[in-house]
Design an enzyme around this catalytic site. Structure first.
Site, mmCIF file in Angstrom:
data_model
loop_
_atom_site.group_PDB
_atom_site.id
_atom_site.type_symbol
_atom_site.label_atom_id
_atom_site.label_comp_id
_atom_site.label_asym_id
_atom_site.label_seq_id
_atom_site.Cartn_x
_atom_site.Cartn_y
_atom_site.Cartn_z
ATOM 1 N N PHE A 125 -19.335 -5.027 -3.367
ATOM 2 C CA PHE A 125 -20.461 -5.712 -2.716
ATOM 3 C C PHE A 125 -21.760 -5.475 -3.488
ATOM 4 O O PHE A 125 -22.556 -6.392 -3.682
ATOM 5 C CB PHE A 125 -20.624 -5.244 -1.265
ATOM 6 C CG PHE A 125 -19.587 -5.818 -0.308
ATOM 7 C CD1 PHE A 125 -18.560 -6.646 -0.757
ATOM 8 C CD2 PHE A 125 -19.652 -5.542 1.062
ATOM 9 C CE1 PHE A 125 -17.607 -7.161 0.119
ATOM 10 C CE2 PHE A 125 -18.711 -6.061 1.951
ATOM 11 C CZ PHE A 125 -17.679 -6.866 1.485
ATOM 12 N N ARG A 132 0.825 -1.220 0.000
ATOM 13 C CA ARG A 132 0.000 0.000 0.000
ATOM 14 C C ARG A 132 0.855 1.264 0.000
ATOM 15 O O ARG A 132 0.329 2.372 -0.126
ATOM 16 C CB ARG A 132 -0.914 0.035 1.243
ATOM 17 C CG ARG A 132 -1.972 -1.034 1.270
ATOM 18 C CD ARG A 132 -2.748 -0.994 2.575
ATOM 19 N NE ARG A 132 -3.894 -0.113 2.518
ATOM 20 C CZ ARG A 132 -5.132 -0.527 2.287
ATOM 21 N NH1 ARG A 132 -5.409 -1.795 2.104
ATOM 22 N NH2 ARG A 132 -6.124 0.339 2.251
ATOM 23 N N TYR A 189 0.816 4.269 -2.494
ATOM 24 C CA TYR A 189 -0.305 5.206 -2.333
ATOM 25 C C TYR A 189 -0.130 6.027 -1.054
ATOM 26 O O TYR A 189 -0.101 7.261 -1.098
ATOM 27 C CB TYR A 189 -1.607 4.411 -2.296
ATOM 28 C CG TYR A 189 -2.855 5.264 -2.217
ATOM 29 C CD1 TYR A 189 -3.299 6.000 -3.309
ATOM 30 C CD2 TYR A 189 -3.624 5.291 -1.053
ATOM 31 C CE1 TYR A 189 -4.457 6.767 -3.242
ATOM 32 C CE2 TYR A 189 -4.790 6.046 -0.982
ATOM 33 C CZ TYR A 189 -5.202 6.783 -2.077
ATOM 34 O OH TYR A 189 -6.356 7.530 -2.000
ATOM 35 N N THR A 239 -13.028 -2.327 10.429
ATOM 36 C CA THR A 239 -14.062 -1.295 10.286
ATOM 37 C C THR A 239 -13.645 -0.204 9.303
ATOM 38 O O THR A 239 -12.452 0.055 9.093
ATOM 39 C CB THR A 239 -14.373 -0.613 11.635
ATOM 40 O OG1 THR A 239 -13.226 0.130 12.062
ATOM 41 C CG2 THR A 239 -14.763 -1.620 12.700
ATOM 42 N N GLN A 284 -8.973 -0.687 11.585
ATOM 43 C CA GLN A 284 -10.068 0.201 11.988
ATOM 44 C C GLN A 284 -9.844 1.582 11.372
ATOM 45 O O GLN A 284 -8.710 1.996 11.134
ATOM 46 C CB GLN A 284 -10.122 0.323 13.512
ATOM 47 C CG GLN A 284 -8.787 0.700 14.114
ATOM 48 C CD GLN A 284 -8.819 0.822 15.643
ATOM 49 O OE1 GLN A 284 -9.854 0.612 16.265
ATOM 50 N NE2 GLN A 284 -7.698 1.176 16.234
HETATM 51 P P1 NAD Z 1 -10.908 7.684 -9.201
HETATM 52 O O1 NAD Z 1 -9.940 6.615 -9.489
HETATM 53 O O2 NAD Z 1 -12.317 7.516 -9.670
HETATM 54 O O3 NAD Z 1 -10.397 9.097 -9.739
HETATM 55 C C1 NAD Z 1 -9.057 9.400 -9.966
HETATM 56 C C2 NAD Z 1 -8.964 10.153 -11.278
HETATM 57 O O4 NAD Z 1 -7.599 10.557 -11.502
HETATM 58 C C3 NAD Z 1 -9.356 9.285 -12.474
HETATM 59 O O5 NAD Z 1 -10.207 10.003 -13.334
HETATM 60 C C4 NAD Z 1 -8.021 8.973 -13.144
HETATM 61 O O6 NAD Z 1 -8.143 8.705 -14.526
HETATM 62 C C5 NAD Z 1 -7.230 10.230 -12.836
HETATM 63 N N1 NAD Z 1 -5.779 10.042 -12.871
HETATM 64 C C6 NAD Z 1 -5.053 9.051 -12.295
HETATM 65 N N2 NAD Z 1 -3.754 9.217 -12.523
HETATM 66 C C7 NAD Z 1 -3.637 10.356 -13.271
HETATM 67 C C8 NAD Z 1 -2.537 11.054 -13.841
HETATM 68 N N3 NAD Z 1 -1.273 10.606 -13.708
HETATM 69 N N4 NAD Z 1 -2.784 12.175 -14.557
HETATM 70 C C9 NAD Z 1 -4.051 12.628 -14.736
HETATM 71 N N5 NAD Z 1 -5.133 12.009 -14.212
HETATM 72 C C10 NAD Z 1 -4.916 10.881 -13.497
HETATM 73 O O7 NAD Z 1 -10.883 7.876 -7.606
HETATM 74 P P2 NAD Z 1 -11.713 8.856 -6.665
HETATM 75 O O8 NAD Z 1 -12.328 8.014 -5.615
HETATM 76 O O9 NAD Z 1 -12.544 9.777 -7.445
HETATM 77 O O10 NAD Z 1 -10.518 9.651 -5.958
HETATM 78 C C11 NAD Z 1 -10.212 10.998 -6.294
HETATM 79 C C12 NAD Z 1 -9.134 11.511 -5.354
HETATM 80 O O11 NAD Z 1 -9.603 11.466 -4.001
HETATM 81 C C13 NAD Z 1 -7.831 10.707 -5.392
HETATM 82 O O12 NAD Z 1 -6.750 11.583 -5.278
HETATM 83 C C14 NAD Z 1 -7.929 9.841 -4.163
HETATM 84 O O13 NAD Z 1 -6.655 9.508 -3.663
HETATM 85 C C15 NAD Z 1 -8.685 10.746 -3.203
HETATM 86 N N6 NAD Z 1 -9.383 9.946 -2.185
HETATM 87 C C16 NAD Z 1 -10.513 9.266 -2.485
HETATM 88 C C17 NAD Z 1 -11.127 8.490 -1.509
HETATM 89 C C18 NAD Z 1 -12.406 7.724 -1.770
HETATM 90 O O14 NAD Z 1 -12.827 6.981 -0.897
HETATM 91 N N7 NAD Z 1 -13.064 7.866 -2.883
HETATM 92 C C19 NAD Z 1 -10.568 8.410 -0.232
HETATM 93 C C20 NAD Z 1 -9.389 9.101 0.031
HETATM 94 C C21 NAD Z 1 -8.814 9.872 -0.954
HETATM 95 N N1 UDP Z 2 -12.878 -5.508 1.220
HETATM 96 C C1 UDP Z 2 -13.597 -6.685 1.260
HETATM 97 N N2 UDP Z 2 -14.085 -7.197 0.098
HETATM 98 C C2 UDP Z 2 -13.916 -6.574 -1.098
HETATM 99 C C3 UDP Z 2 -13.184 -5.361 -1.149
HETATM 100 C C4 UDP Z 2 -12.672 -4.853 0.035
HETATM 101 O O1 UDP Z 2 -13.791 -7.270 2.337
HETATM 102 O O2 UDP Z 2 -14.406 -7.105 -2.105
HETATM 103 C C5 UDP Z 2 -12.365 -4.935 2.485
HETATM 104 C C6 UDP Z 2 -10.905 -4.556 2.461
HETATM 105 O O3 UDP Z 2 -10.093 -5.659 2.818
HETATM 106 C C7 UDP Z 2 -10.872 -3.455 3.521
HETATM 107 C C8 UDP Z 2 -12.242 -2.781 3.390
HETATM 108 O O4 UDP Z 2 -13.065 -3.727 2.726
HETATM 109 O O5 UDP Z 2 -10.758 -4.012 4.808
HETATM 110 C C9 UDP Z 2 -12.204 -1.494 2.589
HETATM 111 O O6 UDP Z 2 -11.538 -1.759 1.379
HETATM 112 P P1 UDP Z 2 -11.431 -0.684 0.201
HETATM 113 O O7 UDP Z 2 -10.558 -1.274 -0.841
HETATM 114 O O8 UDP Z 2 -12.785 -0.237 -0.192
HETATM 115 O O9 UDP Z 2 -10.746 0.593 0.884
HETATM 116 P P2 UDP Z 2 -9.499 0.796 1.874
HETATM 117 O O10 UDP Z 2 -8.931 -0.539 2.292
HETATM 118 O O11 UDP Z 2 -8.540 1.593 1.080
HETATM 119 O O12 UDP Z 2 -10.093 1.494 3.028
#
Ligand code: NAD
Ligand code: UDP
Length: 307
Positions: free
Chosen positions: A189, A140, A143, A208, A273
Site C-alpha cells: 500500500f 498457505r 508456511y 482484519t 480476522q
Molecule cells: P524476511 O523475508 O524479511 O526475512 C526472512 C529472512 O530469512 C531473509 O533474510 C531470508 O533471506 C532468510 N532465509 C529464508 N530462507 C532461508 C534459508 N533456507 N536459509 C537461510 N536464510 C533464509 O521476513 P521477516 O518479516 O523478517 O520474517 C522473519 C521471521 O519472522 C520469519 O521466520 C517469519 O516467518 C517470522 N514472522 C514474521 C512476521 C511479520 O509480519 N514480519 C509475522 C509472523 C512471523
Molecule cells: N492484501 C491486500 N492487498 C495487498 C496485499 C495484501 O488487500 O496488496 C490483504 C491480504 O489479502 C490479507 C491482508 O492484506 O487479507 C494481509 O496480507 P499480508 O500478505 O500482508 O499478510 P497475511 O495475509 O499473511 O496476514
C-alpha cells in the site's frame, strides 16, 4: 554472549542484529539472501562484533554460540508461495538443524513462529491455547504447516533432549527495511501510494489484521528469549485491529496520495480476522506495544520515500 540470528539479513532479523549489537553481544548473522539483503546489515559490516555468514538453514552447520534466534524463512505469501517445497523444508529442516546445533552446544534457542499457526481462526482474539483452523493442503500450508511442525519439533526437543527453547508467535509486523516488492499489505500500500498507483485491496477489504511496529516486536522477542517462566508459545503483536480498507485509507491520508483504491480477488484461504490476545506477553515479558499504527506508518512511509 555470542548470538546467532538466522534470517538475520531480513526485515526483522536485521533490526534484531542492531539491538543485539547495541547491547554488547557478538552477533553471527546467517542468511541465504532469498528475501533478505546485505544492504539491511551493511552498516554493521565494519563492526568487529558482527559477522555475516552465507548459509542455508536446510543444511547443518556447527558454530559455538550461546543463543540462537531462528528467523530464517520467507514471511510474505508471495515469497513463501514462490517455491513452496523449499519453504516447508526451510521451516522443518531449518528447525531440525538449529535444534541439533542448540543441543550440541547447549545454546538457548528461540523460534520465530507465527499467528498463521491459527489459520483462519474461529476464536477471536487468538490466545495461545487455541489450536487453530489450518488447511493442510492449501496454498498457505507450506508456511502454516511448516511453522506448526517447527513448533512441534521445538517442544519435542525440549521434552526429549532438554533443549532450552522459546517460541514466539509473531502477528503481522511492519516497518523500515521491508522489501519494496515484499508483497505484504503494508509495504504494497505504501509503495503504491507513493508511486501514485492504484491501491490493491484484495476481496472486499473487510478482513482484519493487527499491525505491530518492528521496534516493539524486537523488544518483545529479546525479552522472550531471556525470561525463564515459559518455554511454550507467546503471542507477540499489537492488538489494535483494522480492516484492510481502513489501512488503505490511512496510508492514502498519511502519504497525501491521489491513488485510488481498487478491488482485486481475495487469495485462497486468506484469514478473515486476526488479533492477538497478548495477556501472556504482558504478564511474562512485562511488555506491550508502544507504537500505534499511525506513528508506525509515518516512520515506514519516510523510509520508503527515502529509498
Ligand atoms: P524476511 O523475508 O524479511 O526475512 C526472512 C529472512 O530469512 C531473509 O533474510 C531470508 O533471506 C532468510 N532465509 C529464508 N530462507 C532461508 C534459508 N533456507 N536459509 C537461510 N536464510 C533464509 O521476513 P521477516 O518479516 O523478517 O520474517 C522473519 C521471521 O519472522 C520469519 O521466520 C517469519 O516467518 C517470522 N514472522 C514474521 C512476521 C511479520 O509480519 N514480519 C509475522 C509472523 C512471523
Ligand atoms: N492484501 C491486500 N492487498 C495487498 C496485499 C495484501 O488487500 O496488496 C490483504 C491480504 O489479502 C490479507 C491482508 O492484506 O487479507 C494481509 O496480507 P499480508 O500478505 O500482508 O499478510 P497475511 O495475509 O499473511 O496476514
Amino acid at each position: 554472549m555470542r548470538v546467532l540470528v538466522t534470517g538475520g539479513a531480513g526485515f526483522l532479523g536485521s533490526h534484531l542484529c542492531d539491538r543485539l549489537i547495541e547491547q554488547g553481544h557478538d552477533v553471527l548473522c546467517l542468511d541465504n539472501y532469498f528475501t533478505g539483503s546485505k544492504k539491511n546489515v551493511e552498516h554493521l559490516a565494519g563492526n568487529p562484533r558482527f559477522e555475516l555468514i552465507r548459509h542455508d538453514v536446510t543444511e547443518p552447520i556447527l558454530l559455538e554460540v550461546d543463543r540462537i534466534y531462528n528467523l530464517a524463512c520467507p514471511a510474505s505469501p508471495v515469497h513463501y508461495q514462490y517455491n513452496p517445497v523449499k519453504t516447508i523444508k526451510t521451516s522443518i529442516l531449518g528447525a531440525v538443524n538449529m535444534l541439533g546445533l542448540a543441543k550440541r552446544v547447549r545454546a538457548r534457542i528461540l523460534q520465530a513462529s507465527t499467528s498463521e499457526v491459527y489459520g483462519d481462526p474461529s476464536v477471536h482474539p487468538q490466545t495461545e491455547e487455541y489450536w487453530g483452523n489450518v488447511n493442510p493442503i492449501g496454498i498457505r500450508s507450506c508456511y502454516d504447516e511448516g511453522k506448526r511442525v517447527a513448533e512441534t519439533l521445538f517442544m519435542d526437543y525440549h521434552r526429549q533432549n532438554k533443549v532450552d527453547i522459546r517460541i514466539v508467535r509473531i502477528f503481522n509486523t511492519y516497518g523500515p527495511r521491508m522489501h519494496p516488492n515484499d508483497g505484504r499489505v503494508v509495504s504494497n500500500f505504501i509503495v503504491q501510494a507513493l508511486q501514485g498507483k492504484d491501491i490493491t485491496v484484495y476481496g472486499d477489504g473487510q478482513q482484519t489484521r493487527s499491525f505491530c511496529f518492528a521496534s516493539d516486536l524486537v523488544e518483545a522477542i529479546m525479552r522472550a528469549m531471556e525470561q525463564t517462566e515459559s518455554v511454550g508459545p507467546i503471542n507477540i503483536g499489537n492488538p489494535g485491529e483494522f480492516t484492510i480498507l481502513e489501512l488503505a485509507e490511512k496510508v492514502i491520508k498519511l502519504t497525501g496520495s491521489k491513488s485510488r483504491i481498487v478491488k482485486e480477488p481475495l487469495p485462497a484461504d486468506d484469514p478473515k480476522q486476526r488479533k492477538p490476545d497478548i495477556s501472556k506477553a504482558k504478564k511474562i515479558l512485562d511488555w506491550e506495544p508502544s507504537v500505534n499504527l499511525e506513528d508506525g506508518l509515518k516512520k515506514t512511509i519516510d523510509y520508503f520515500r527515502a529509498i
